[in-house]
Motif scaffolding. Structure first.
Motif: not given
Length: 248
Positions: A244-248, A76-79, A198-205, A226-230
């Motif tokens: 339209x979905x950017x993976x971080x 979660x800290x990485x995310x 306007x924009x949205x980010x999903x934080x997800x292990x 979409x933001x994961x620790x991976x």
């Protein structure tokens, strides 16, 4: 199923979703409501979780927030650190609740100047530690299960916001079914929050990937990040690459 197996299953659900509902456990474990109530009471007596009306909460989800009980804290800290670059001075930001969002707030730059709207009293308390952040807690009925405010009054207030960025945790995400959850009221909140930004980010292990629950919140195409620790190139994320979905 043996009692220990049931208890292990409950803790797995608690760790992933921060909360469990008695009705869901009855269905998933195919046992009586009385059995689940006894299990939750025993686990509460053993200080493994907080038993509340209709279910149970993670120890880390309680108002006396204790860092030592946060599940997958390093992930979660990485995310959180990967999310920080999305947040700029002058932004209006809308947040949900949950331990991942709280970890994000703890990583914010000390001198950030922004306005945060939140439906989570716990998130508001953490945000209030920042001198230059304006914090607006949206009030309404309070969900003991989810630790956030909800109801028609909250949805009405959310619909009047025009946020730059919405930051949400999730109970489940699936490449076909998108974001899903089990709580109708919470789903309506999340839908309104997404449509008010306007924009949205999903934080997800990553343990929440490839899970689908009963009620749909949004398709992947309706999410900006979409933001994961991976690592973004990880093969586990391959099926989440949609327009339209950017993976971080």
């Amino acid at each position: 199923m043996l009692k220990k197996e049931r208890h292990d299953f409950v803790m797995r659900q608690i760790n992933l979703h921060n909360r469990v509902l008695t009705s869901d456990l009855v269905h998933l474990l195919n046992v009586s409501e009385d059995t689940i109530r006894r299990d939750l009471q025993e686990m509460s007596d053993d200080n493994l979780l907080y038993k509340v009306h209709g279910g149970a909460l993670s120890k880390s989800y309680h108002s006396s927030f204790d860092d030592s009980t946060v599940y997958a804290k390093d992930a979660k800290i990485t995310i959180a650190k990967k999310t920080i670059p999305l947040i700029k001075d002058g932004m209006v930001i809308l947040t949900g609740g949950g331990t991942t969002i709280i970890e994000l707030v703890k990583q914010l730059p000390e001198n950030l100047m922004a306005t945060f709207f939140t439906i989570s009293p716990l998130v508001a308390v953490e945000l209030a530690k920042y001198r230059k952040i304006e914090v607006i807690l949206i009030g309404g009925m309070f969900s003991k299960n989810s630790q956030i405010t909800y109801g028609g009054h909250v949805i009405s207030q959310l619909s009047e916001i025009n946020a730059d960025l919405c930051l949400l945790g999730t109970s489940a995400i699936h490449p076909i079914d998108g974001l899903t959850d089990t709580d109708w009221e919470i789903n309506q909140l999340k839908k309104t929050m997404l449509s008010s930004s306007r924009k949205s980010a999903i934080l997800c292990i990553s343990e929440k990937l490839n899970i689908s629950l009963r009620i749909k919140v949004a398709s992947l195409e309706n999410i900006s990040y979409l933001i994961t620790e991976l690592e973004p190139e990880d093969l586990q994320l391959e099926n989440y690459r949609v327009k339209g979905l950017r993976i971080l």
